[in-house]
Every structure is written in structure tokens, then in C-alpha cells.
Design an enzyme around this catalytic site. Structure first.
Site, mmCIF file in Angstrom:
data_model
loop_
_atom_site.group_PDB
_atom_site.id
_atom_site.type_symbol
_atom_site.label_atom_id
_atom_site.label_comp_id
_atom_site.label_asym_id
_atom_site.label_seq_id
_atom_site.Cartn_x
_atom_site.Cartn_y
_atom_site.Cartn_z
ATOM 1 N N THR A 75 46.572 29.033 52.310
ATOM 2 C CA THR A 75 46.669 28.410 53.632
ATOM 3 C C THR A 75 45.210 28.281 54.091
ATOM 4 O OG1 THR A 75 46.709 30.614 54.557
ATOM 5 C CG2 THR A 75 48.590 29.756 54.314
ATOM 6 N N THR A 76 44.755 27.504 54.922
ATOM 7 C CA THR A 76 45.498 26.480 55.996
ATOM 8 C C THR A 76 45.034 25.109 55.693
ATOM 9 O OG1 THR A 76 45.510 28.288 57.532
ATOM 10 C CG2 THR A 76 45.652 26.255 58.333
#
Length: 281
Positions: A54-55
């Protein structure tokens, strides 16, 4: 005769016969076990521990679109990797950023790249950006069985629409459901914080430089509140991956350029830890 075929390296007839413009369909007909969604996982008890990435964030500007991602991969509460690659070119005019199970996500991206290349070679033309987004949706849907076992892949897709002459962003859910995002988008564990930062800073008249700065600001805010998102690591010279797609194609910013933006943001944050106000970028 069979031994002679093997020794000369001839391809099977299936590889020489005109067929579908979809590489996934070809693979499904001749080697379905190689498709990620057709694999059978060994029986396990409890949650499967695998590195997750992520992100991912994206924003559009009048001349194109910016797609970026942090560099951290986590496994449970541990940092599995500090410099993972999460943003990849899909073809000349599009890119995909991955969130979710890192190994499966990278494999899906490679298959997506082959899908687009295969279509172009067979048909002699590129898929429309809408068509590319739909193909990716189908690939995510084929991974639903894995997703139900905790091995989900949720990408963000962005590119330059040659027909409409604008940058466009598409987000997905684990079932392959596709939504076009207008202005900005984020996915991954830090997405709620990144989206809040972009909502505060986004304007329709951003320049390319301002759009790049915006996504780095958003990733900084995501890292500030989400332990799974990695912020700029000045000591190790690890910076977010930032890419720009416009009418000239895909371009990835170099570490020097991204590092300069990250260091400028860090200097400003010393005086204003919560970041710029809506009127400043």
C-alpha cells in the site's frame, strides 16, 4: 518425428494458429493452470501471511494524469520490504498501481502487460483506454477465489485517453467492479488519509508540477497516520514512485527529481507538521 520436433524447437500448432486477441483466453484454452485464479492453495489454518503493498494515489491535471505509490510492503505488523515497486507501465499510454497481496499483484500486472501487447500484435492497434480498464476488471474478477481467502489484489489504473485527449483514473474492488474517478483517487490501507489530503489540495487547474507535489503530499499524510504506508526515507534515499502519463506517453520521475520534491515537503512540514492549507501547494 516427435524427437525431431523437439530438437528443432518448433512451437506447437496452437502458437502458430490465428485466434483470440485476448492472451488470457489463449492461456485459458491451452494452459489454464497457469492463470493466477485457477491455482489451488494448499490447506492452511488461520490467516495466510504474505507481503502486502500500500498505498497508491492518482490525480488528473489538464495535460494528463499522475499515478504514484509508496515503497513499503508489510507482513502483519512487520515491514517486509522498504523499497518495493508498486507502480508499473501497462503500455505506452497507461499505468497500473498495485495494492494488496504483493506477489499476486505483480504477477497480475505482468499478465495485464502481456494482454495489452498481445491484443496490439493480433489486431494491429491499441485497445481504447476504456477497453484496457475493462480487461483489468476481468482479470481482477478471475482472482475472486484467492481474494476470498485473504489474497486480494486491488489496483488503481490510470492513463491518457487518446480519443478524449485527457487523463482518466479507474478504481476497482476485489470483485472486479470498476469505477471511473474524477480528479483524484486512492487505494490501499492508507487511502482514507491520502484521499483526505488530496480533497484538501486538489484543483482542476493544477499544473503537472503541482499535481506531482500533491500526490507526494498525499502519500506523506497517509504515512503519517497509517503504519503500513512508508513515507520518504531520506537516509536510505527511498522515495515514492511517481509517474506521469500524457499525450507523449508514460514517464517515471527519477529519484533525484522525486527526492527534491520530498525534501522540500519535509522542510515545510518542520514548520507546519499537518501540511499545507487548501489555498497552498
Amino acid at each position: 518425428m516427435e524427437a525431431n520436433t523437439r530438437s528443432t524447437g518448433r512451437l506447437p500448432a496452437a502458437f502458430l494458429t490465428p485466434g483470440s486477441s485476448s492472451f488470457m483466453d489463449f492461456l485459458g484454452d491451452h494452459s489454464p493452470e497457469l492463470l493466477p485464479g485457477n491455482r489451488v492453495l494448499p490447506p492452511v489454518q488461520g490467516v495466510v501471511e504474505a507481503p502486502h503493498g500500500t498505498t497508491i494515489v492518482a490525480t488528473s491535471f489538464p495535460g494528463g494524469v499522475v499515478l504514484a505509490g509508496d515503497r513499503r510492503a508489510t507482513m502483519g505488523n512487520m515491514i517486509a520490504q522498504r523499497d518495493i515497486e508498486k507502480v508499473f507501465p501497462a503500455d505506452e499510454y497507461s499505468a497500473v498501481g498495485i495494492a494488496g497481496t504483493a506477489g499476486l499483484a505483480v504477477e497480475m500486472v505482468k499478465l495485464f502487460q502481456l494482454e495489452l501487447e498481445h491484443f496490439e500484435k493480433v489486431e494491429g492497434t491499441q485497445l481504447s483506454l476504456e477497453g484496457k480498464a475493462n480487461r483489468l476488471s476481468t482479470m481482477i474478477r478471475s482472482n475472486l477465489g484467492m481474494a476470498m481467502q485473504g489474497l486480494a489484489v486491488v489496483p488503481l489504473f490510470a492513463g491518457w485517453d487518446i480519443d478524449r485527449e485527457k487523463g482518466r483514473i479507474f478504481s476497482y474492488d476485489v470483485t472486479g467492479g470498476r469505477s471511473e474517478e474524477h480528479g483524484y483517487a486512492a487505494t490501499g490501507s492508507g487511502s482514507i488519509f491520502a484521499r483526505g489530503a488530496m480533497k484538501k489540495l486538489y484543483r482542476e487547474d493544477l499544473t503537472e508540477q503541482q499535481a506531482v507535489t500533491l500526490v507526494v503530499q498525499a502519500l506523506y499524510d497517509a504515512a503519517d497516520d497509517d503504519s503500513a504506508t512508508g513515507g520518504p526515507d531520506v537516509a536510505r534515499r527511498i522515495y515514492p514512485i511517481v509517474t506521469v502519463i500524457n499525450d507523449e506517453g508514460f514517464r517515471r520521475l527519477g529519484d533525484d527529481e522525486t527526492g527534491e520534491i520530498a525534501r522540500t515537503i519535509l522542510e515545510h512540514r518542520l514548520a507546519q507538521p499537518d501540511g499545507p492549507r487548501a489555498s497552498l501547494l
